[in-house]
Write a protein that holds these residues in place. Structure first.
Motif, PDB file in Angstrom:
ATOM      1  N   ASP A 226       0.804  -1.222   0.000  1.00  0.00           N
ATOM      2  CA  ASP A 226       0.000   0.000   0.000  1.00  0.00           C
ATOM      3  C   ASP A 226       0.835   1.269   0.000  1.00  0.00           C
ATOM      4  O   ASP A 226       0.377   2.329   0.411  1.00  0.00           O
ATOM      5  CB  ASP A 226      -0.943   0.008   1.209  1.00  0.00           C
ATOM      6  N   ALA A 227       2.059   1.157  -0.479  1.00  0.00           N
ATOM      7  CA  ALA A 227       2.943   2.327  -0.539  1.00  0.00           C
ATOM      8  C   ALA A 227       3.818   2.227  -1.779  1.00  0.00           C
ATOM      9  O   ALA A 227       4.079   1.131  -2.285  1.00  0.00           O
ATOM     10  CB  ALA A 227       3.816   2.407   0.713  1.00  0.00           C
ATOM     11  N   PRO A 228       4.259   3.360  -2.311  1.00  0.00           N
ATOM     12  CA  PRO A 228       5.156   3.315  -3.476  1.00  0.00           C
ATOM     13  C   PRO A 228       6.447   2.603  -3.126  1.00  0.00           C
ATOM     14  O   PRO A 228       6.885   2.604  -1.965  1.00  0.00           O
ATOM     15  CB  PRO A 228       5.415   4.807  -3.768  1.00  0.00           C
ATOM     16  N   GLY A 229       7.062   1.967  -4.120  1.00  0.00           N
ATOM     17  CA  GLY A 229       8.325   1.296  -3.879  1.00  0.00           C
ATOM     18  C   GLY A 229       9.407   2.269  -3.436  1.00  0.00           C
ATOM     19  O   GLY A 229       9.491   3.383  -3.943  1.00  0.00           O
TER      20      GLY A 229
ATOM     21  N   PHE B 216      -1.034   3.489 -11.836  1.00  0.00           N
ATOM     22  CA  PHE B 216       0.057   3.178 -10.938  1.00  0.00           C
ATOM     23  C   PHE B 216       0.415   4.337 -10.001  1.00  0.00           C
ATOM     24  O   PHE B 216       0.338   5.502 -10.370  1.00  0.00           O
ATOM     25  CB  PHE B 216       1.318   2.796 -11.719  1.00  0.00           C
ATOM     26  N   GLY B 217       0.853   3.985  -8.801  1.00  0.00           N
ATOM     27  CA  GLY B 217       1.442   4.962  -7.899  1.00  0.00           C
ATOM     28  C   GLY B 217       0.465   5.842  -7.153  1.00  0.00           C
ATOM     29  O   GLY B 217       0.776   6.342  -6.084  1.00  0.00           O
ATOM     30  N   GLN B 218      -0.716   6.050  -7.692  1.00  0.00           N
ATOM     31  CA  GLN B 218      -1.718   6.930  -7.078  1.00  0.00           C
ATOM     32  C   GLN B 218      -2.434   6.208  -5.936  1.00  0.00           C
ATOM     33  O   GLN B 218      -2.711   5.014  -6.012  1.00  0.00           O
ATOM     34  CB  GLN B 218      -2.738   7.362  -8.135  1.00  0.00           C
TER      35      GLN B 218
ATOM     36  N   LEU C 282      -6.908   1.986  -2.215  1.00  0.00           N
ATOM     37  CA  LEU C 282      -6.243   1.040  -3.113  1.00  0.00           C
ATOM     38  C   LEU C 282      -5.041   1.721  -3.736  1.00  0.00           C
ATOM     39  O   LEU C 282      -5.109   2.894  -4.111  1.00  0.00           O
ATOM     40  CB  LEU C 282      -7.196   0.578  -4.226  1.00  0.00           C
ATOM     41  N   ARG C 283      -3.952   0.986  -3.839  1.00  0.00           N
ATOM     42  CA  ARG C 283      -2.789   1.459  -4.582  1.00  0.00           C
ATOM     43  C   ARG C 283      -2.252   0.287  -5.397  1.00  0.00           C
ATOM     44  O   ARG C 283      -2.147  -0.828  -4.880  1.00  0.00           O
ATOM     45  CB  ARG C 283      -1.693   1.996  -3.653  1.00  0.00           C
ATOM     46  N   VAL C 284      -1.925   0.540  -6.664  1.00  0.00           N
ATOM     47  CA  VAL C 284      -1.370  -0.479  -7.556  1.00  0.00           C
ATOM     48  C   VAL C 284       0.027  -0.041  -7.965  1.00  0.00           C
ATOM     49  O   VAL C 284       0.209   1.098  -8.406  1.00  0.00           O
ATOM     50  CB  VAL C 284      -2.253  -0.688  -8.801  1.00  0.00           C
ATOM     51  N   SER C 285       1.004  -0.930  -7.829  1.00  0.00           N
ATOM     52  CA  SER C 285       2.379  -0.577  -8.183  1.00  0.00           C
ATOM     53  C   SER C 285       2.775  -1.209  -9.506  1.00  0.00           C
ATOM     54  O   SER C 285       2.243  -2.248  -9.909  1.00  0.00           O
ATOM     55  CB  SER C 285       3.348  -1.039  -7.088  1.00  0.00           C
TER      56      SER C 285
END
Length: 254
Positions: free
Chosen positions: A63-66, A147-149, A169-172
């Protein structure tokens, strides 16, 4: 007199030598590198303004950016296969974490190619890596827009509008999805191909909340598992099932 001079030189000189030998050598921080090449299947030559960006990221948190461990920008990119070398400090690598390479090629600031599947690796390996990129369709909404949002849940099939508790929701780009449900933190695997999306392997923490909150969370997880396509428009993310029926709607977090 000569004896006293000799005594002075003998006993005065030795500490000077010892002092010189005691100076520690300057140490250089250990450095490691991930090397490889970026390719794509399309038989298309890149223009001179093409720029390649490759990143090594810690993608352990769904649930966080890489977290970027190292990166390299190749400008101009040249032609495929394009070699890269990402240098990083090996002391930051932890065995329990998950690491992946992600890459993109832009032309005049516009996305042209992107790595749309997770390229997981052990950063400490010496094996060369090959990253396969996929072309972003011209004139279409780039798949990277999801992505990233951080997306905040507005609507879920079977429940209706959701206001509180807030769910996200977050999608990487590395192939992970997750966020905060109405009750629990959740995580999953995400595969994005153009406007198609598939979310699987959903898991969560085990906190218990009020029955109506748990019902909202179950509806969210069930809908995510049915996701088949998505559309991003004006800060809104809509996810539909295989029949094209909208089952989830989110707003971009400010």
């Amino acid at each position: 007199m000569l004896d006293r001079l000799a005594e002075f030189f003998v006993f005065g000189f030795v500490p000077l030598v010892v002092g010189i030998l005691a100076v520690p050598e300057l140490s250089v921080a250990a450095e490691k590198a991930v090397r490889g090449e970026v390719i794509y299947r399309e038989r298309i030559a890149l223009p001179p303004s093409a720029v390649l960006s490759v990143q090594l990221a810690d993608v352990s948190l769904a649930d966080a950016p890489g977290k970027i461990i190292g990166e390299q920008t190749v400008k101009p990119a040249g032609q495929v296969p394009i070699s890269f070398e990402i240098k990083f400090d090996p002391s930051v690598i932890r065995s329990q974490m998950t690491y992946a390479l992600q890459a993109r090629i832009t032309v005049d600031g516009k996305l042209m190619f992107i790595s749309d599947v997770r390229h997981q690796l052990d950063p400490l390996t010496d094996a060369p890596q090959t990253i396969m990129l996929k072309m972003v369709a011209s004139g279409a909404e780039p798949a990277a827009s999801v992505f990233g949002q951080l997306w905040v849940l507005d609507y879920v099939d079977g429940i209706g509008a959701i206001t509180a508790p807030q769910a996200t929701l977050r999608v990487s780009e590395a192939g992970k999805a997750g966020g905060s449900g109405p009750c629990n933190t959740y995580f999953a695997t995400a595969k994005v191909d153009g406007q198609a999306i598939a979310i699987s392997g959903i898991g969560s923490t085990y906190k218990a909340c009020a029955p109506e909150v748990m019902a909202e969370e179950k509806a969210l997880f069930d809908a995510l598992a049915k996701a088949a396509s998505y559309k991003v428009d004006a800060g809104k993310l809509a996810i539909s099932d295989k029949d094209g029926r909208e089952i989830l709607r989110f707003s971009a977090a400010s």
